[in-house]
Design a protein around this motif. Structure first.
Motif, PDB file in Angstrom:
ATOM      1  N   SER A 190     112.268  -3.608  92.046  1.00  0.00           N
ATOM      2  CA  SER A 190     113.180  -3.164  92.639  1.00  0.00           C
ATOM      3  C   SER A 190     114.142  -1.941  92.478  1.00  0.00           C
ATOM      4  O   SER A 190     114.527  -1.180  93.188  1.00  0.00           O
ATOM      5  CB  SER A 190     114.391  -3.676  93.773  1.00  0.00           C
ATOM      6  OG  SER A 190     113.202  -5.749  94.494  1.00  0.00           O
ATOM      7  N   ASP A 217     102.827  -8.709  92.036  1.00  0.00           N
ATOM      8  CA  ASP A 217     102.809 -10.596  92.310  1.00  0.00           C
ATOM      9  C   ASP A 217     102.001 -10.504  91.746  1.00  0.00           C
ATOM     10  O   ASP A 217     101.053 -11.701  92.076  1.00  0.00           O
ATOM     11  CB  ASP A 217     102.597 -10.157  93.612  1.00  0.00           C
ATOM     12  CG  ASP A 217     103.766 -11.274  94.262  1.00  0.00           C
ATOM     13  OD1 ASP A 217     103.352 -11.458  95.286  1.00  0.00           O
ATOM     14  OD2 ASP A 217     104.189 -12.411  94.287  1.00  0.00           O
ATOM     15  N   ARG A 401     118.612  -6.159  96.504  1.00  0.00           N
ATOM     16  CA  ARG A 401     117.354  -5.334  95.802  1.00  0.00           C
ATOM     17  C   ARG A 401     116.503  -6.641  95.003  1.00  0.00           C
ATOM     18  O   ARG A 401     115.905  -6.707  95.297  1.00  0.00           O
ATOM     19  CB  ARG A 401     116.653  -4.412  94.999  1.00  0.00           C
ATOM     20  CG  ARG A 401     116.941  -3.414  95.588  1.00  0.00           C
ATOM     21  CD  ARG A 401     116.938  -1.516  95.402  1.00  0.00           C
ATOM     22  NE  ARG A 401     117.221  -0.844  95.954  1.00  0.00           N
ATOM     23  CZ  ARG A 401     118.233  -0.200  95.722  1.00  0.00           C
ATOM     24  NH1 ARG A 401     119.086  -1.079  94.754  1.00  0.00           N
ATOM     25  NH2 ARG A 401     118.350   1.340  96.480  1.00  0.00           N
ATOM     26  N   LYS A 402     118.006  -7.131  94.155  1.00  0.00           N
ATOM     27  CA  LYS A 402     117.336  -8.846  93.303  1.00  0.00           C
ATOM     28  C   LYS A 402     117.361  -9.974  94.327  1.00  0.00           C
ATOM     29  O   LYS A 402     116.481 -10.402  94.446  1.00  0.00           O
ATOM     30  CB  LYS A 402     118.060  -8.564  92.617  1.00  0.00           C
ATOM     31  CG  LYS A 402     117.729  -9.713  91.528  1.00  0.00           C
ATOM     32  CD  LYS A 402     119.118 -10.192  90.783  1.00  0.00           C
ATOM     33  CE  LYS A 402     119.218 -11.971  90.459  1.00  0.00           C
ATOM     34  NZ  LYS A 402     120.632 -11.405  89.150  1.00  0.00           N
ATOM     35  N   GLN A 404     116.479  -9.821  97.307  1.00  0.00           N
ATOM     36  CA  GLN A 404     115.629  -9.498  98.643  1.00  0.00           C
ATOM     37  C   GLN A 404     114.129 -10.159  98.055  1.00  0.00           C
ATOM     38  O   GLN A 404     113.365 -10.715  98.611  1.00  0.00           O
ATOM     39  CB  GLN A 404     115.622  -8.107  99.142  1.00  0.00           C
ATOM     40  CG  GLN A 404     114.602  -8.127  99.922  1.00  0.00           C
ATOM     41  CD  GLN A 404     114.449  -6.825 100.600  1.00  0.00           C
ATOM     42  OE1 GLN A 404     114.178  -5.805  99.688  1.00  0.00           O
ATOM     43  NE2 GLN A 404     113.577  -6.622 102.188  1.00  0.00           N
ATOM     44  N   ARG A 405     113.776  -9.923  96.663  1.00  0.00           N
ATOM     45  CA  ARG A 405     112.754 -10.151  95.854  1.00  0.00           C
ATOM     46  C   ARG A 405     112.355 -11.317  96.035  1.00  0.00           C
ATOM     47  O   ARG A 405     111.588 -11.844  95.995  1.00  0.00           O
ATOM     48  CB  ARG A 405     112.706  -9.243  94.409  1.00  0.00           C
ATOM     49  CG  ARG A 405     111.553  -9.637  93.733  1.00  0.00           C
ATOM     50  CD  ARG A 405     112.008  -8.777  91.862  1.00  0.00           C
ATOM     51  NE  ARG A 405     112.703  -9.261  91.565  1.00  0.00           N
ATOM     52  CZ  ARG A 405     114.111  -8.325  90.971  1.00  0.00           C
ATOM     53  NH1 ARG A 405     113.988  -7.697  91.841  1.00  0.00           N
ATOM     54  NH2 ARG A 405     114.921  -9.486  89.934  1.00  0.00           N
ATOM     55  N   SER A 406     113.474 -12.195  95.136  1.00  0.00           N
ATOM     56  CA  SER A 406     113.272 -13.673  94.863  1.00  0.00           C
ATOM     57  C   SER A 406     113.099 -14.054  96.181  1.00  0.00           C
ATOM     58  O   SER A 406     112.793 -15.039  95.986  1.00  0.00           O
ATOM     59  CB  SER A 406     114.949 -13.821  94.553  1.00  0.00           C
ATOM     60  OG  SER A 406     115.803 -13.934  94.696  1.00  0.00           O
ATOM     61  N   ARG A 409     110.221 -14.309  98.820  1.00  0.00           N
ATOM     62  CA  ARG A 409     108.525 -14.602  98.635  1.00  0.00           C
ATOM     63  C   ARG A 409     108.973 -16.013  98.905  1.00  0.00           C
ATOM     64  O   ARG A 409     108.069 -17.137  99.643  1.00  0.00           O
ATOM     65  CB  ARG A 409     108.462 -14.860  96.983  1.00  0.00           C
ATOM     66  CG  ARG A 409     108.442 -12.859  96.389  1.00  0.00           C
ATOM     67  CD  ARG A 409     108.045 -13.512  94.543  1.00  0.00           C
ATOM     68  NE  ARG A 409     107.952 -11.444  94.388  1.00  0.00           N
ATOM     69  CZ  ARG A 409     108.284 -11.710  93.371  1.00  0.00           C
ATOM     70  NH1 ARG A 409     108.270 -12.924  91.874  1.00  0.00           N
ATOM     71  NH2 ARG A 409     107.860 -10.419  92.657  1.00  0.00           N
TER      72      ARG A 409
END
Length: 707
Positions: A190, A217, A401-402, A404-406, A409
């Motif tokens: 991100s 991914d 961003r961190k 949202q990334r985790s 998923r």
């Protein structure tokens, strides 16, 4: 009962692993110095083996038993029914850690464990399994604590950092799991905003490959050909095949959107090794031979990304002093070529990092195997950074961003389209950010009322920065970033209208559809922190008449009806929310006369004589209410015993009451509940997106019978 697991991790990375496990679906993992403990299904353990980028192993805890000496250890191991885990023709290996006054040698401890297992088999059938230390059918892991042995199965079989792609290496290679952890700590992918990942001293390409796998991914364990559970008798091959197929699909989808990944090194052998490793990993990585001295003049980058590198350590050259010119040169490249980029440099010591000529914004102590090192992170290198305020804004955006990334998923896997993305994670930005994916993506931002000691102008500026950051990071039209101010409420203030847009948006949760209003009320119509509670009610509802008290918009009623409740009764004082409940039932195809909607003051409704009985009751009262339509007021702390007693009086003999409250200072007085049994279920009802902060609610399961 959920299984108990433990995932060892190198020192300094337990927090990173806990975040990763939450993203995989673990609820409230517990960090320790040597790893992370968590509970869940076999699927969760398989996902951890397949997807964890930082864990060393995944251990299934079989038992804990007293073991103060060798005889006690032997007896403890023999209590395990080993025929449930391996056959006599299978192979085993034993890993042993820890010592005690009676066992001071780990090899001796491992021997006693092995003897206990094979002796049990000899007594059982006159034969015994053989030992294979390389790739056994089952690997047993025993850790000796003070007076006790923790006996586990190693589901990973061998360290998870062995991805299977490394066929060529350079001297002192970087462990794959540490490389992935560094990238996660730096916020990749991100933080790159779609720009490239660059390593100017890439060695055998570990950062490049792990970075490409993260961005595309790709499950790090997808191409491994051996796991410790494959030969285990408890292995579920169908489940494992399903998870691998899902990972294959995600890899195919991710490759189409992967960013540019570039590596450079002065050593031709290192370049060849990096290219070979990348080919075996199946990721798109470009590697060129170039020394730091060749980085002269401006380089045209399409966009700023992330620079990450692991320069040589003192152990690899004759002395640390020999590295100073190299580090100075690296610092010059950082300043000239990557001035506006975030950067991460993993080095041996703080003194070497200072030679770069820049002061890092964050430094962490990590370990590459037994070798201690330092990770220096720059949000933006200081020489190119603006004010400290700009740095803080960047840190807020990076945290979004961190998260949202985790969480994204986890949300996709769980069928969830609305979840809490940020909850005052940084005290400077005291807001809660909920992401709603309806027909369009929305952000619902709630500002926590600032204390009187905070300058109002500064608080307003921080709020503006947060709103701008939410819109930029989530790529939203600012009109779809909705702001509310959350402060201590009295009466029905939390339910009062704040606007009149009136539009209801459909969102998905648990395979069901719910209508939310993002603009008109402080709350949207769906309490996100009760997601797991609703799932629990669905699991309990089959064949049980269901009663929902203080029902709000009836989300719990929809879950119970979907779970097989033959009839439901929903009680709330507000006609608006009962109409909302009706629409929630209709949009899920569950409406009908068997689902009664009752407009009433729940406290008065419970006090009236009633003949009906229910197999399942959900009681979630407000902390305080003094609506004009009520007789008197409701104070949960004062009135909860009376409410519970009257709700239990409506239960079938084997009925269940689920009681929940968001009252942050609630003190249960359940000792006054004579003839009732209660079990607190708070931990299992807190969803992963609310696990970062203090408990958002407390819950209990109450039945008839003595506690």
């Amino acid at each position: 009962m959920p299984n108990e697991f433990f995932a060892p991790v190198p020192k300094g990375l337990a927090g990173v692993l806990a975040d990763e496990l939450r993203g995989l679906g673990a609820v409230q993992p517990r960090t320790a110095a040597a790893g992370v403990a968590f509970a869940g299904s076999l699927e969760l353990a398989y996902r951890a083996c397949l997807w964890s980028r930082v864990a060393s192993r995944v251990l299934l805890v079989l038992t804990r038993a007293e073991a103060t000496d060798a005889d006690g250890l032997y007896a403890a191991v023999r209590t395990v029914p080993w025929h449930e885990h391996l056959g006599v023709d299978d192979t085993l290996a034993v890993d042993f850690t820890g010592t005690s006054t009676g066992i001071t040698n780990t090899r001796f401890g491992a021997l006693k464990v092995k003897d206990a297992i094979v002796d049990q088999w000899r007594d059982r059938c006159g034969r015994r399994p053989s030992v294979d230390t390389a790739r056994p059918s089952v690997r047993v892991n025993v850790h000796l604590e003070v007076g006790a042995a923790v006996i586990c199965l190693d589901l990973s079989g061998e360290p998870l950092h062995r991805r299977g792609y490394r066929i060529a290496g350079t001297e002192a290679p970087l462990k794959e799991s540490l490389a992935a952890a560094v990238l996660l700590l730096a916020g990749w992918p991100s933080v790159g905003h779609g720009g490239p990942l660059v390593d100017p001293m890439c060695g055998s390409g570990t950062f490049l490959i792990e970075g490409a796998m993260l961005a595309a991914d790709v499950a790090p364990g997808l191409d491994r050909d051996y796991y410790g559970f494959i030969g285990w008798r408890g292995h579920d091959q169908g489940l494992w095949s399903h998870l691998k197929a899902e990972a294959e699909q995600r890899r195919g989808d991710g490759r189409r959107v992967a960013p540019l990944v570039l590596g450079f090194d002065a050593d031709a052998k290192a370049v060849a090794a990096a290219r070979a490793n990348a080919r075996r990993a199946g990721v798109a990585v470009q590697v060129e031979r170039r020394s730091l001295s060749e980085w002269s003049g401006p380089t045209a980058w399409s966009a700023a990304g992330l620079l990450v590198t692991n320069p040589p350590y003192g152990q690899r050259l004759e002395a640390t002093a020999d590295l100073i010119p190299l580090y100075r040169q690296l610092g010059q490249v950082l300043g000239a070529q990557f001035a506006a980029w975030p950067a991460a440099v993993l080095t041996q010591s703080s003194s070497l990092s200072r030679t770069l000529g820049m002061r890092s914004s964050q430094e962490r102590r990590l370990f590459n195997g037994s070798l201690e090192c330092r990770l220096c992170l720059w949000s933006i290198p200081e020489r190119a950074a603006g004010s400290s305020q700009e740095n803080q804004e960047s840190m807020f955006a990076n945290r979004l961003r961190k998260n949202q990334r985790s969480l994204s998923r986890w949300a996709r896997r769980s069928g969830v389209t609305c979840y809490r993305l940020y909850d005052a994670d940084m005290p400077e930005y005291a807001v809660a950010v909920d992401l709603y994916q309806a027909e369009e993506k929305w952000a619902h931002v709630q500002e926590y009322q600032a204390p009187r000691t905070v300058d109002p102008d500064r608080a307003a500026a921080r709020l503006a920065e947060a709103l701008d950051g939410v819109a930029r990071v989530l790529q939203l039209d600012p009109a779809r970033v909705v702001l509310k101010v959350r402060q201590r409420q009295r009466g029905t203030a939390q339910y009062e209208k704040q606007a009149n847009a009136g539009k209801l948006h459909p969102v998905q949760e648990g395979g069901l559809t719910f209508l939310v209003n993002l603009t008109d009320y402080l709350d949207t119509g769906l309490f996100l922190d009760h997601r797991q509670t609703r799932a629990l009610l669905r699991s309990l509802a089959s064949g049980r008449a269901f009663l929902n008290l203080f029902a709000y918009t009836g989300a719990a009623t929809v879950y119970a009806a979907a779970g097989g409740a033959p009839c439901t009764t929903t009680v709330d004082l507000s006609r608006t929310y009962l109409d909302w409940t009706r629409r929630n039932l209709e949009v899920n195809g569950l409406a009908g006369p068997q689902h009664q909607l009752v407009q009433a003051d729940c406290r008065a409704w419970l006090a009236a004589p009633r003949s009906e009985r229910y197999g399942l009751v959900f009681l979630d009262p407000p902390t305080f209410s003094n609506s004009k339509r009520m007789t008197g007021d409701l104070d949960l702390q004062r009135d909860h015993v009376e409410l519970i007693q009257r709700a239990v009086a409506l239960l079938e003999p084997d009925g269940i009451l689920v009681f929940s409250t968001n009252h942050q200072r609630f003190v249960p007085e359940f000792t006054r509940l004579e003839g009732l049994r209660w079990v607190e279920i708070t931990r299992q009802t807190v969803p992963p997106d609310f696990a970062r902060r203090s408990t958002p609610h407390r819950s209990w399961q109450i039945t008839r019978g003595s506690d």
